[in-house]
Write a protein that holds these residues in place. Structure first.
Motif, short mmCIF file in Angstrom:
data_model
loop_
_atom_site.label_atom_id
_atom_site.label_comp_id
_atom_site.label_asym_id
_atom_site.label_seq_id
_atom_site.Cartn_x
_atom_site.Cartn_y
_atom_site.Cartn_z
N ARG A 1 66.07 7.74 13.61
CA ARG A 1 66.73 8.70 14.23
C ARG A 1 66.01 9.74 14.94
NH1 ARG A 1 72.48 8.80 13.74
NH2 ARG A 1 72.34 10.84 14.39
N GLY A 2 64.51 9.76 14.42
CA GLY A 2 63.66 10.57 15.08
C GLY A 2 63.33 10.22 16.43
N PHE A 3 63.18 8.91 16.71
CA PHE A 3 62.97 8.02 17.76
C PHE A 3 64.01 8.15 18.54
CE2 PHE A 3 62.51 4.01 20.38
CZ PHE A 3 61.52 4.57 21.20
N MET A 4 65.27 7.76 18.30
CA MET A 4 66.52 7.56 18.93
C MET A 4 67.29 8.68 19.46
SD MET A 4 67.90 4.58 19.62
CE MET A 4 66.99 2.98 19.67
N PHE A 5 67.22 9.94 18.49
CA PHE A 5 67.91 11.03 19.06
C PHE A 5 66.89 12.27 18.69
CE2 PHE A 5 70.98 8.21 17.13
CZ PHE A 5 72.16 8.17 18.00
N GLY A 6 65.84 12.42 18.31
CA GLY A 6 64.97 13.49 18.18
C GLY A 6 65.70 14.26 16.89
N LEU B 1 47.35 20.05 10.35
CA LEU B 1 48.29 19.14 9.42
C LEU B 1 49.74 19.23 9.85
CD1 LEU B 1 48.47 18.62 5.77
CD2 LEU B 1 50.60 18.95 6.89
N TYR B 2 49.92 18.06 10.60
CA TYR B 2 51.16 17.87 11.10
C TYR B 2 52.50 17.12 10.18
CZ TYR B 2 55.12 16.54 14.33
OH TYR B 2 56.34 15.98 14.94
N LEU B 3 53.45 17.86 9.91
CA LEU B 3 54.22 17.05 8.81
C LEU B 3 55.77 17.04 9.40
CD1 LEU B 3 55.17 18.67 5.14
CD2 LEU B 3 56.75 17.34 6.63
N GLN B 4 56.35 15.68 9.62
CA GLN B 4 57.60 15.34 10.25
C GLN B 4 58.58 14.61 9.29
OE1 GLN B 4 57.49 13.75 14.25
NE2 GLN B 4 58.83 12.32 13.81
N VAL B 5 59.70 15.23 9.39
CA VAL B 5 60.73 14.60 8.37
C VAL B 5 62.02 14.30 9.38
CG1 VAL B 5 62.27 14.42 6.30
CG2 VAL B 5 60.17 16.28 6.50
N LYS C 1 60.21 32.05 33.03
CA LYS C 1 60.95 31.02 33.36
C LYS C 1 62.39 31.35 32.54
CE LYS C 1 58.26 27.53 35.23
NZ LYS C 1 58.80 27.63 36.65
N GLU C 2 63.38 30.79 33.08
CA GLU C 2 64.83 31.05 32.55
C GLU C 2 64.94 30.13 31.23
OE1 GLU C 2 67.23 33.05 33.09
OE2 GLU C 2 68.60 31.93 31.50
N ASP C 3 65.10 30.51 29.99
CA ASP C 3 65.04 29.82 28.90
C ASP C 3 66.61 29.02 29.01
OD1 ASP C 3 65.03 28.84 26.36
OD2 ASP C 3 64.58 30.77 25.28
N PHE C 4 66.38 27.78 29.22
CA PHE C 4 67.57 27.16 29.38
C PHE C 4 67.80 26.13 27.99
CE2 PHE C 4 64.42 24.38 31.70
CZ PHE C 4 64.53 23.42 30.89
N ARG C 5 67.04 26.54 26.86
CA ARG C 5 66.93 25.31 25.85
C ARG C 5 68.28 25.62 25.14
NH1 ARG C 5 61.92 27.60 22.56
NH2 ARG C 5 63.20 29.35 23.34
N TRP C 6 68.49 24.91 23.96
CA TRP C 6 69.65 24.85 23.11
C TRP C 6 69.91 26.07 22.55
CZ3 TRP C 6 70.66 22.18 18.07
CH2 TRP C 6 69.42 22.05 17.32
N GLY C 7 70.84 26.70 21.96
CA GLY C 7 70.96 27.91 21.15
C GLY C 7 70.48 27.92 19.85
N LYS D 1 63.12 24.40 13.72
CA LYS D 1 61.89 23.57 14.16
C LYS D 1 62.02 22.22 14.57
CE LYS D 1 56.83 24.31 13.92
NZ LYS D 1 56.40 24.55 15.09
N VAL D 2 62.87 21.61 15.35
CA VAL D 2 63.10 20.27 15.54
C VAL D 2 62.19 19.63 16.39
CG1 VAL D 2 65.68 20.62 15.09
CG2 VAL D 2 64.46 21.00 17.58
N VAL D 3 62.19 18.34 16.23
CA VAL D 3 61.17 17.56 17.07
C VAL D 3 61.31 17.53 18.52
CG1 VAL D 3 60.24 16.38 15.06
CG2 VAL D 3 62.19 15.22 16.25
N SER D 4 62.87 17.64 18.81
CA SER D 4 62.93 17.42 20.09
C SER D 4 62.51 18.56 21.04
CB SER D 4 64.57 17.11 20.20
OG SER D 4 64.86 17.17 21.50
N LEU D 5 61.48 18.34 21.80
CA LEU D 5 60.99 19.40 22.36
C LEU D 5 60.82 19.11 23.92
CD1 LEU D 5 57.83 20.27 19.86
CD2 LEU D 5 59.86 21.63 20.50
N ILE D 6 61.74 18.35 24.46
CA ILE D 6 61.96 17.98 26.13
C ILE D 6 62.01 19.22 26.70
CG2 ILE D 6 64.28 17.30 25.88
CD1 ILE D 6 63.34 15.22 27.83
N ALA D 7 62.70 20.22 26.34
CA ALA D 7 62.87 21.38 27.48
C ALA D 7 61.40 22.24 27.41
CB ALA D 7 63.96 22.33 26.69
N ASN D 8 61.06 22.56 26.14
CA ASN D 8 59.63 23.17 26.04
C ASN D 8 58.53 22.46 26.87
OD1 ASN D 8 61.30 23.30 23.64
ND2 ASN D 8 59.87 24.94 22.90
#
Ligand code: PLP
Length: 281
Positions: A23-28, A88-92, A135-141, A146-153
């Motif tokens: 689900r990290g790959f599919m949905f971030g 050190l990078y840690l992802q769950v 820049k306008e901060d259009f990211r989610w609220g 600290k979510v892995v989905s960083l597309i907006a950033n």
């Protein structure tokens, strides 16, 4: 030697594999932490463990490890990695669930990844202030998770670079939130100011550490909202993150900040920060 840990096994990072149905790959659908390792010690480890748990709680993912288990895994990774300095990078993530479905199972086997990779030494005699664009901060609220989905950033940072800047400082409804991967501080007439913690920005470990260092040293420090115009009129602007530590900004849009070089308050705070790194190791 860089090292990776994936679901209980140690390997070279390039050999680590996860399912396409993760689900990290599919949905971030996952969270992460980045920690700095100085002289074999994980800097501000306790604070990272607290935020890790906070992020897991926020995405309703039951932690696969108790805090002390996380600590020993992290320390084992550092010992095996033998890199200095290192990140050190840690992802769950919420693990593997097929077929693809927005609805996640209540009980999952999370995917746990850690890597220890060599980090650059940030030489203090070579601190080149950044040029940033607002820049306008259009990211989610929920920028506080600290979510892995960083597309907006990523989009915002790439836009800034395409426009000839190093990064973007994000502004929501006229108020500064953070940069694409760091928190923001300004100095005006000797007073250090950083936006208060909210759901719109990451509660940076470096931010908190800098606030504590400034308070302990008796510097004038305020946590309050910063308007875009205040940012442009500041005497100094800095960004803080695990990777950038405390880094000065010399230009915002077409506005030179101070005289464009690192300021005196930055220098004082950076001295405190560098000393705190030595104390922790
Ligand atoms: N804000 C964002 C969006 C970040 O991605 C980061 C770090 O990656 C930070 C702030 C700074 O957080 P920390 O100081 O914990 O590294």
């Amino acid at each position: 030697m860089a090292i990776a840990y994936l679901n209980g096994e140690w390997m070279q990072p390039e050999d680590a594999r996860v399912s396409v149905f993760d689900r990290g790959f599919m949905f971030g659908d996952g969270i992460y932490e980045v920690m700095a390792v100085y002289d074999g010690e994980v800097f501000t480890l306790d604070q990272h463990l607290v935020r890790l748990q906070r992020s897991l709680d926020a995405i309703r993912l039951v932690s696969p490890h108790a805090s002390e288990e996380w600590r020993s895994l992290i320390l084992e990774a550092v010992a095996r990695g033998q890199e200095n300095p290192a990140y050190l990078y840690l992802q769950v993530t919420r693990g593997v669930a097929a077929p693809r479905n927005h609805v996640y199972p209540e009980v999952v086997q999370p995917t746990v990844l850690m890597t220890v990779m060599h980090a650059p030494v940030l030489e203090r005699q070579n601190v080149v202030p950044l040029k940033v664009v607002t820049k306008e901060d259009f990211r989610w609220g929920r920028g506080d998770i600290k979510v892995v989905s960083l597309i907006a950033n990523g989009l915002l940072k790439n836009e800034a670079i395409a426009e000839g800047f190093d990064d973007a400082i994000l502004v929501r409804d006229g108020w500064v939130t953070e940069s694409t991967a760091a928190n923001v501080f300004i100095v005006k007439e000797g007073v250090i100011v950083t936006p208060p913690k909210s759901n719109y920005l990451l509660h940076g470990i470096t931010r908190d550490h800098v606030v504590d260092l400034a308070n302990e040293a008796g510097l004038s420090m305020e946590e309050r909202s910063i308007s875009e115009s205040e940012l442009l009129e500041a005497d100094e602007v800095w960004v803080t993150s695990t990777g950038q530590e405390v880094w000065p900004v010399g230009q915002v849009n077409d506005q030179v900040i101070g005289n464009g070089s690192a300021g005196v308050v930055w220098q004082a705070v950076d001295d405190l920060f560098q000393a705190s790194k030595r104390k922790s190791s």
